[in-house]
Design an enzyme around this catalytic site. Sequence first.
Site: not given
Length: 273
Positions: A13, A15, A37, A102, A159, A163, A169
């Site tokens: 769920s 983004r 999730e 990630t 961003h 965030k 990254g």
Amino acid sequence: MTDAMKLVVVGASGRMGQALIRIIHEAEGTVLHAAVERPGAAAIGRDAGEIAGLGPIGITVTDDPLAAFLAADGVIDFTAPAASVEFAALAAQARIVHVIGTTGCSPDDEAKFEAAGRHARVVKSGNMSLGVNLLSVLVKQAAKALDAAGWDIEVLEMHHKHKVDAPSGTALLLGDAAAAGRGIDLADHSVRVRDGHTGPREQGSIGFATLRGGSVVGDHSVVLAGEGELITLSHNALDRTIFARGALKAALWARDRKPGYYSMLDVLGLSSS
Ligand SMILES: NC(=O)c1ccc[n+]([C@@H]2O[C@H](COP(=O)([O-])OP(=O)(O)OC[C@H]3O[C@@H](n4cnc5c(N)ncnc54)[C@H](O)[C@@H]3O)[C@@H](O)[C@H]2O)c1
Ligand SMILES: O=C(O)C1=N[C@H](C(=O)O)CCC1
């Protein structure tokens, strides 16, 4: 003909989770096998398609990753560092593909992902888009061509306000590319914060600047600053589907590989550039 690749989306769920569910739904050669999730998330028990704005698709969001991974071919993971470490162990146990987007992971986390690559086919990158990975090749070439005595390198990023990690990254990936071009280790040369009386810039350092705000998907620039001239190499993400499409490409690419720890440069055939 090979069967459609059965993929699990973890962080369903979020983004990126929602973008992935939409992309998998419309892509050929992949099928959404399960959606996971964290325990207690509002999405548990709901239909994954409803969450992603597709309408019902008959996949109920679960908080049991082990059961979800059992009959799957791969997992796509844009979640949080601790969660990705847990999923890496499970994907290694199930000997499936693990695509990790990630960011904000520690060196200790990275060592665990690499170790998982002994059994799973792991693809990890701070940015899954074609554009950023191509940009990293250009940055490496530019940093190699322009000597540290005459050219300073700064990496800028902006961003959205949600965030949680910095530098991004992608900024670190671009900083690594610049460092590789110069034949140095980024960890020994990066300047991640400047505040107060900093003194003049240290020659050969690679600086980072972080901006956060609004709904910016991801903007990155690498500035090479010389005497009397600047070169700026930039990428602007306009939509999260570029990351989701890249992740899907990585999963399909990894399906027929042997266990290992791969990058998006490997997937795109750019690793020797
Ligand atoms: N590599 C790339 O190309 C790329 C692109 C975009 C985002 N990202 C990274 O992906 C990550 C997620 O970004 P986002 O914007 O989707 O964040 P988000 O916060 O919207 O989504 C993360 C989701 O993961 C879920 N989650 C956390 N722990 C979990 C667990 N143990 N089990 C299952 N689900 C869990 C959260 O509940 C949340 O729904 C961030 O680290 C971000 O930097 C990487
Ligand atoms: O939205 C995010 O979070 C993003 N994270 C990645 C990063 O840290 O570079 C990629 C761009 C979007």
